[in-house]
Design an enzyme around this catalytic site. Structure first.
Site, PDB file in Angstrom:
ATOM      1  N   GLY A  12       0.780  -1.226   0.000  1.00 21.56           N
ATOM      2  CA  GLY A  12       0.000   0.000   0.000  1.00 21.56           C
ATOM      3  C   GLY A  12       0.814   1.279   0.000  1.00 21.56           C
ATOM      4  O   GLY A  12       0.330   2.329   0.425  1.00 21.56           O
ATOM      5  N   SER A  13       2.042   1.227  -0.517  1.00 18.91           N
ATOM      6  CA  SER A  13       2.819   2.472  -0.537  1.00 18.91           C
ATOM      7  C   SER A  13       2.213   3.482  -1.520  1.00 18.91           C
ATOM      8  O   SER A  13       2.278   4.694  -1.287  1.00 18.91           O
ATOM      9  CB  SER A  13       4.293   2.202  -0.864  1.00 18.91           C
ATOM     10  OG  SER A  13       4.453   1.791  -2.191  1.00 18.91           O
ATOM     11  N   ASN A  14       1.591   3.007  -2.583  1.00 19.39           N
ATOM     12  CA  ASN A  14       0.887   3.937  -3.482  1.00 19.39           C
ATOM     13  C   ASN A  14      -0.373   4.496  -2.825  1.00 19.39           C
ATOM     14  O   ASN A  14      -0.714   5.663  -3.021  1.00 19.39           O
ATOM     15  CB  ASN A  14       0.561   3.270  -4.813  1.00 19.39           C
ATOM     16  CG  ASN A  14       1.756   3.272  -5.747  1.00 19.39           C
ATOM     17  OD1 ASN A  14       2.187   4.333  -6.206  1.00 19.39           O
ATOM     18  ND2 ASN A  14       2.318   2.097  -6.001  1.00 19.39           N
ATOM     19  N   LEU A  93     -10.413  -6.950 -13.063  1.00 16.93           N
ATOM     20  CA  LEU A  93     -11.831  -6.591 -12.944  1.00 16.93           C
ATOM     21  C   LEU A  93     -12.536  -6.839 -14.277  1.00 16.93           C
ATOM     22  O   LEU A  93     -11.974  -6.577 -15.344  1.00 16.93           O
ATOM     23  CB  LEU A  93     -11.959  -5.125 -12.536  1.00 16.93           C
ATOM     24  CG  LEU A  93     -11.375  -4.808 -11.149  1.00 16.93           C
ATOM     25  CD1 LEU A  93     -11.298  -3.307 -10.921  1.00 16.93           C
ATOM     26  CD2 LEU A  93     -12.200  -5.483 -10.049  1.00 16.93           C
ATOM     27  N   ASN A 107      -5.377   2.745 -12.824  1.00 16.82           N
ATOM     28  CA  ASN A 107      -4.424   1.753 -12.318  1.00 16.82           C
ATOM     29  C   ASN A 107      -3.015   2.289 -12.473  1.00 16.82           C
ATOM     30  O   ASN A 107      -2.738   3.046 -13.410  1.00 16.82           O
ATOM     31  CB  ASN A 107      -4.561   0.441 -13.109  1.00 16.82           C
ATOM     32  CG  ASN A 107      -3.576  -0.626 -12.637  1.00 16.82           C
ATOM     33  OD1 ASN A 107      -3.410  -0.846 -11.427  1.00 16.82           O
ATOM     34  ND2 ASN A 107      -2.885  -1.275 -13.564  1.00 16.82           N
ATOM     35  N   HIS A 109       0.954   0.954 -12.946  1.00 14.66           N
ATOM     36  CA  HIS A 109       1.699  -0.238 -13.346  1.00 14.66           C
ATOM     37  C   HIS A 109       3.186   0.117 -13.441  1.00 14.66           C
ATOM     38  O   HIS A 109       3.526   1.172 -13.995  1.00 14.66           O
ATOM     39  CB  HIS A 109       1.180  -0.752 -14.700  1.00 14.66           C
ATOM     40  CG  HIS A 109       1.870  -1.994 -15.156  1.00 14.66           C
ATOM     41  ND1 HIS A 109       1.600  -3.230 -14.598  1.00 14.66           N
ATOM     42  CD2 HIS A 109       2.843  -2.188 -16.067  1.00 14.66           C
ATOM     43  CE1 HIS A 109       2.374  -4.136 -15.178  1.00 14.66           C
ATOM     44  NE2 HIS A 109       3.137  -3.534 -16.077  1.00 14.66           N
ATOM     45  N   GLU A 174       6.494   6.214  -8.878  1.00 19.88           N
ATOM     46  CA  GLU A 174       5.059   5.885  -8.776  1.00 19.88           C
ATOM     47  C   GLU A 174       4.375   6.790  -7.762  1.00 19.88           C
ATOM     48  O   GLU A 174       3.256   7.261  -7.986  1.00 19.88           O
ATOM     49  CB  GLU A 174       4.870   4.415  -8.356  1.00 19.88           C
ATOM     50  CG  GLU A 174       5.308   3.406  -9.392  1.00 19.88           C
ATOM     51  CD  GLU A 174       4.981   1.978  -8.982  1.00 19.88           C
ATOM     52  OE1 GLU A 174       3.874   1.734  -8.457  1.00 19.88           O
ATOM     53  OE2 GLU A 174       5.831   1.086  -9.175  1.00 19.88           O
TER      54      GLU A 174
HETATM   55  C1  GAR Z   1       3.544  -1.237  -7.329  1.00 22.45           C
HETATM   56  O1  GAR Z   1       4.844  -1.272  -7.887  1.00 22.45           O
HETATM   57  C2  GAR Z   1       2.508  -1.263  -8.417  1.00 22.45           C
HETATM   58  O2  GAR Z   1       2.866  -0.511  -9.550  1.00 22.45           O
HETATM   59  C3  GAR Z   1       2.478  -2.723  -8.727  1.00 22.45           C
HETATM   60  O3  GAR Z   1       2.533  -3.368  -7.478  1.00 22.45           O
HETATM   61  C4  GAR Z   1       3.228  -2.529  -6.571  1.00 22.45           C
HETATM   62  C5  GAR Z   1       2.345  -2.267  -5.377  1.00 22.45           C
HETATM   63  O4  GAR Z   1       3.049  -1.602  -4.373  1.00 22.45           O
HETATM   64  N1  GAR Z   1       1.287  -3.081  -9.443  1.00 22.45           N
HETATM   65  C6  GAR Z   1       1.239  -4.037 -10.358  1.00 22.45           C
HETATM   66  O5  GAR Z   1       2.206  -4.709 -10.660  1.00 22.45           O
HETATM   67  C7  GAR Z   1      -0.120  -4.232 -10.976  1.00 22.45           C
HETATM   68  N2  GAR Z   1      -0.022  -5.090 -12.128  1.00 22.45           N
HETATM   69  P1  GAR Z   1       2.259  -0.889  -3.179  1.00 22.45           P
HETATM   70  O6  GAR Z   1       1.299  -1.925  -2.601  1.00 22.45           O
HETATM   71  O7  GAR Z   1       3.351  -0.528  -2.193  1.00 22.45           O
HETATM   72  O8  GAR Z   1       1.550   0.311  -3.737  1.00 22.45           O
END
Ligand code: GAR
Length: 210
Positions: A12-14, A93, A107, A109, A174
């Site tokens: 969940g850092s994003n 989804l 989203n 990525h 990100e």
């Molecule tokens: C992030 O790097 C995101 O871009 C990636 O998972 C990580 C989640 O980090 N998402 C994907 O690969 C989706 N296909 P977070 O939980 O710390 O935000």
């Protein structure tokens, strides 16, 4: 302010970046609720700490994908969610789900799409030997990381990089890119127009990029 529902599966850092942006004056959106399909996701802690309602909708508890998505929709509706942000949410989804939020599902990525969709994008980039990597925020369609692009950020791939070091460099970007993209989408500067994005003619380059 626009009410965001953030869907998560992991650290969940994003989500944290969106929570932090919500706390800033002038940001046009706020996180109204967090939904995790993984009961142990650290993202749930982050939501609780920020005082944002967090719920678990565990896909394993439902007999079908349709039932899982129905529960997701109910959680989002209950919180008055207007926009859905996928932030490390590792389920696809369906078109049926997306039809409830047309043009309002985003989203992030960890690649410069359309390169390296799907799982382990950073590993794919290293294996392919690209010298520039990055991240993309896009509108979600029923494909895997195929929807129209809102914003991107690039980072160099360095000779000594491994998956961990490259992922960390991309993740830093990100956290800057997702709030920017949410601002652009929610304010109507970048909108979904069929299979493309439309950029407001009044928008400046400075507004559109990091
Ligand atoms: C992030 O790097 C995101 O871009 C990636 O998972 C990580 C989640 O980090 N998402 C994907 O690969 C989706 N296909 P977070 O939980 O710390 O935000």
């Amino acid at each position: 302010r626009a009410r965001l529902g953030v869907l998560v599966s992991g650290s969940g850092s994003n989500l944290q970046a969106l929570l932090d942006a919500s706390g800033q004056e002038g940001f046009p959106a706020e996180v109204a609720c967090v939904v995790s399909n993984v009961p142990t996701a650290f993202a749930l802690e982050r939501a609780r700490k920020a005082g944002v309602p967090a719920v678990v909708v565990d896909h394993k508890a439902y007999a079908s994908k349709a039932d899982f998505e129905k529960a997701l929709l109910e959680a989002l509706r209950a919180a008055g969610v207007e926009w859905v942000c996928l932030a490390g949410f590792m389920r696809l989804l369906s078109a049926d789900f997306l039809a409830h939020y047309t043009g309002r599902v985003l989203n992030i990525h960890p690649s410069l799409l359309p390169a390296f969709p799907g799982l382990h994008a950073q590993r794919q980039a290293l294996e392919r030997g690209v010298k520039v990597a990055g991240c993309t925020v896009h509108f979600v369609d029923a494909g895997t990381d195929t929807g129209p692009i809102i914003a991107q950020a690039a980072v160099p791939v360095l000779p000594d990089d491994d998956e961990k070091s490259l992922s960390a460099r991309i993740l830093t970007e990100e956290h800057r890119l997702y709030p920017l993209a949410v601002r652009l989408a929610v304010s109507g500067k970048v909108t979904l127009d069929g299979t493309r994005t439309r950029v407001d003619a009044q928008a400046t380059v400075g507004e559109l990029s990091l």
